[in-house]
Structures are given as structure tokens and as C-alpha cells.
Design a protein around this motif. Structure first.
Motif, PDB file in Angstrom:
ATOM      1  N   ALA A  44       0.929  -1.288   0.086  1.00 26.37           N
ATOM      2  CA  ALA A  44       0.005  -0.038   0.113  1.00 26.37           C
ATOM      3  C   ALA A  44       0.914   1.117  -0.173  1.00 26.37           C
ATOM      4  N   GLN A  48      -4.257   5.127   4.400  1.00 27.30           N
ATOM      5  CA  GLN A  48      -5.512   4.982   3.656  1.00 27.30           C
ATOM      6  C   GLN A  48      -5.626   3.704   3.021  1.00 27.30           C
ATOM      7  N   GLU A  49      -4.852   3.636   1.921  1.00 31.03           N
ATOM      8  CA  GLU A  49      -4.789   2.421   1.145  1.00 31.03           C
ATOM      9  C   GLU A  49      -4.700   1.186   1.837  1.00 31.03           C
ATOM     10  N   GLU A  52      -7.823   0.086   3.279  1.00 33.15           N
ATOM     11  CA  GLU A  52      -8.656  -0.770   2.572  1.00 33.15           C
ATOM     12  C   GLU A  52      -8.250  -2.275   2.165  1.00 33.15           C
TER      13      GLU A  52
END
Length: 448
Positions: A44, A48-49, A52
Motif C-alpha cells: 500500500a 488509507q490504502e 482498505e
């Protein structure tokens, strides 16, 4: 660094590794580093990624950079810790920012941090160790579930167990056949059955597993041999389940000559039953010899000192002490001091003197002079900073925590949950460092 791939032990599904960094070249380096590791690797470019990915995949270990735009490493790990507490977290920091490390430890609850440029071997070892730890936690959960299932089966068996010796023995054989791949659970099943069958003493009797553990520790018996010894102590009377009530309720010296001949065969019969189970063969040898005396006057084989294993000599002392105070050996039960005097009078003749001395020291420590700062406490009486003063063993005699470990809040919560799930008290002994504030419940336990 060896070019061999890292091996993860007994993991049913491939573990997941999440690598988070805003620099693509760093991510590429990390991904190459773990290409031979037996795991699924996810990358990532931001916190935030990373969140997810955590939502979509089972992640066991997270490796995150400390300084990232928008969401820092500690901030990302803090959210991950709250939402996915079982995942292990490792921080990478490329600068001497102590505050970032402090934030990561306090907020993100990281287990380790490394400065960039990292050492490949050290990082691989940290990740692999984390996978192993998670694997052990999963295995422990499965074993706890298995134990609950077996206990339920045992309850049903106990309610329906027939009165005849043949049926009881057959039940044990059936249990053994069903549990050959999980012999630790088998040991506990046997111990529970024997406890139900044997006559209940009229006085408080020390737990024989505690006695042999203390003696073994005093005599520096190797850890693996201690485990065999504890299991032998639990199952020493295994073949006595076939005895008549009269045989069980009558002291040995009051049995007829024919009954004594039959009684003296129980160590051989018990050992014969256990020898068919490969992991319990050493346990069988201890049981076979635990009624042999140094001068050859014991049974069933009349072996002398050189032929009696050290573990069996320890069990002989602990077993005879309990038989003396419960009235299984002589016509009437002996007071504990008289029983100890008897053992000392036979030291070097029947019993190993070192084992007798160790038993005496153990009884003295537990009953006469228990140190103020070495108390047996419940998990909810613990406080962070206390130090284990003895090895913590589970019901199978395996070490859960070694003595000398300083307890943290997370360890205390784990011990409380372990006691709750096992529904049995944990034998926790702790030292209290000077100045440590202890819970009210602990103070009350000392007063009582």
C-alpha cells in the motif's frame, strides 16, 4: 543470509503480510525481500490504502513506514490496532524521531521498530517470528476448542459409564484410540477418570504434580523429562481402574497375599497400556519403575538403583508420601510430619536421598515459610510490573510462561482469559518489586 525461504510451521492457510510506504522503490525492495517467504504479500502506498487492504484481506503482520503524508505511520497503526488487534505491527523509521517511535508504541501498539536502512536478515526474522507467534495463538484457540469438545464428551461418558471393570477399561482403550493424534488431551481424560475412580482422601492432600514439579526443579531435571514425569504422576494408577472396590479401599499392608500379588502388577499393567502410544513411551517407563526401591525390595521387577530412572525415583518419593498420609500404604494414615520422617528413615535404602530432601524443602516452602513476595495469586490480582517467580504450567505440564518474566497489562489480560476459558485456576506465583503498587484484591489475598 541464507537463500533458503523462511519456513512457517503448521499454518493451515497462508499468512498475510501488508507492507505500507509512500515510496515505491522502498515497497519494491520490501516485496523482493519477502518473495520467498511462505505468505501472501500486499503493498500500500498510504495509510488509507493500507486500511482498505485490511478490510479485504486477512493480514497477520503489518510493516509500515513512520513518515507518510496525510496519515503518518503511527496514526495508521493506531487505527489498525483498534480495528485489527490480532495483527502484529512493525514500524520502519528513517530518522531519529523518538516521538514517532513513542507514538507508534503507545497508539499503534507496535511490537518492534527498525531504522532505515533496515537490516534484511533482522527484518525477515521479526516478520517470521511474528508469523510463528500468530500461528501459536491460532493453534492455542483450536486446542482450547478441542479441549472443550473433549470435556463435553467426557461428561457424557462419566454419566453413562458402566460399573464393571471390563467396560471401564474398554472405554479407556476407545478414548486412547480416538485421541492418538492428540495425546495431551488424552492424558487429561485419563487423569479425570482416575480421579473419579480412586477413593477420596479424608484430609487435604498436596497435588502430586506440584510435588514432582518442585522436586524435579530442585534436582535440575531437564524440561522434557519434567513433562514426562508430570504425565506419569497423573496416570500412575491407570491400571488400578480395573481393581475391585475392596482392593482400592484397603491399605496395602491389610491385603491378602494373593491380593498383594495382584496389586504389585499395576505398574507393569499401566506401562503396558501406554507403551502402544509412541509419545507416551517414556511416561510408561516412569510408571513401570515408580514402585521400585533402591535396594531391590520394590515391585514389579525388584530393580535396584542403577536400573531405576531418575524421574521414577522422584515419583516414588512423591507417590509414597501421598500414600502414607492417605492411608493407602499402611493400616492408618500418617500425619504429614510422620510421613516425612518415614521417608527420611528410608532415604538411601528405598528412596533417593536427594529427592527426599527436595520434597522436604518443597513442603517447608509451601506450608511453613511461604515468602511474602512469592504468592500464589489469581490473574485478576496481578498488576503490571509483577515478576513470575516460578514457571507457569498448563494442565499438560507444558510451560506457558517461564519464571522471571515481567508481566505487562496485555499478558495479564491473556492470563485472565486463559483461566476463564479453561475453567480452572492457574497456579500463578509472583515476586513484587519494591515500590510497586498492587491491586486491592492482592492485598486481601495476603491478609487471608
Amino acid at each position: 543470509m541464507s537463500d533458503e525461504s523462511l519456513v512457517l510451521v503448521d499454518i493451515e492457510t497462508r499468512p498475510g503480510l501488508l507492507l505500507v510506504d509512500d515510496e515505491k522503490n522502498v515497497l519494491s525492495s520490501l516485496k523482493r525481500l519477502f518473495r520467498k517467504t511462505d505468505c501472501d504479500v500486499f503493498i500500500a502506498n498510504s495509510g488509507q490504502e493500507g486500511l482498505e487492504i485490511l478490510k479485504q484481506h486477512a493480514i497477520d503482520v503489518i510493516v509500515s513506514d513512520a513518515r507518510m503524508p496525510e496519515m503518518s505511520g503511527p496514526e495508521f497503526l493506531a487505527i489498525a490496532a483498534e480495528q485489527y488487534p490480532d495483527a502484529k505491527r512493525i514500524l520502519l523509521t528513517g530518522y531519529a524521531d523518538m516521538q514517532a517511535i513513542v507514538d507508534a508504541v503507545n497508539l499503534g501498539k507496535v511490537s518492534h521498530y527498525l531504522e532505515k536502512p533496515w537490516d534484511d536478515e533482522q527484518l525477515q526474522k521479526l516478520v517470521n517470528d511474528a508469523f510463528v507467534t500468530i500461528n501459536l495463538m491460532k493453534q492455542n484457540a483450536r486446542l482450547q476448542s478441542l479441549i472443550e469438545q473433549k470435556n463435553k464428551k467426557l461428561t457424557v461418558m462419566n454419566e453413562t459409564l458402566e460399573a464393571t471393570v471390563r467396560e471401564r477399561t474398554q472405554k479407556i482403550i476407545e478414548i486412547n484410540a480416538a485421541l492418538q493424534e492428540n495425546y495431551k488431551s488424552t492424558v487429561d481424560l485419563f487423569a479425570n477418570l482416575l480421579d473419579m475412580r480412586n477413593p477420596k482422601p479424608k484430609t487435604d492432600v498436596p497435588d502430586i504434580t506440584s510435588l514432582v514439579t518442585d522436586i524435579a526443579e530442585a534436582l535440575n531435571l531437564p524440561h522434557r523429562e519434567r513433562i514426562h514425569l508430570i504425565r506419569a504422576a497423573k496416570m500412575r494408577y491407570m491400571s488400578q481402574i480395573s481393581f475391585s472396590d475392596e482392593m482400592l479401599m484397603t491399605p496395602y499392608v491389610l491385603l491378602s497375599a494373593e491380593q498383594q500379588d495382584e496389586y504389585r502388577q499395576y505398574p507393569l499393567q499401566g506401562a503396558t497400556l501406554l507403551r502402544s502410544i509412541r509419545p507416551l513411551q517414556q511416561v510408561a517407563e516412569i510408571i513401570l519403575h515408580h514402585k521400585e526401591y533402591l535396594n531391590g525390595e520394590g515391585y514389579p521387577g525388584g530393580k535396584q538403583e542403577a536400573s531405576i530412572p531418575k524421574s521414577a525415583q522422584i515419583l516414588t518419593v512423591a507417590n509414597d508420601y501421598i500414600e502414607l498420609i492417605t492411608g493407602r500404604l499402611f493400616e492408618t494414615p500418617l500425619p504429614q510430619q510422620e510421613a516425612m520422617d518415614y521417608l527420611e528413615s528410608k532415604a538411601g535404602i528405598y528412596y533417593a536421598k536427594s529427592a527426599v530432601d527436595a520434597l522436604k524443602a518443597s513442603l517447608y516452602m509451601h506450608k511453613i515459610e511461604q515468602p511474602l513476595y512469592d504468592h500464589c495469586v489469581a490473574p485478576d490480582q496481578l498488576a503490571a510490573g509483577m515478576v513470575l517467580s516460578r514457571d507457569l504450567l498448563n494442565q499438560n505440564g507444558d510451560v506457558i510462561l517461564v519464571k522471571g518474566v515481567e508481566l505487562a497489562d496485555s499478558a495479564i489480560l491473556l492470563l485472565m482469559e486463559l483461566e476463564r476459558s479453561s475453567k480452572k485456576a492457574l497456579p500463578l506465583y509472583v515476586d513484587i518489586p519494591a515500590g510497586l503498587e498492587v491491586p486491592k484484591k492482592f492485598q486481601e489475598s495476603i491478609q487471608h
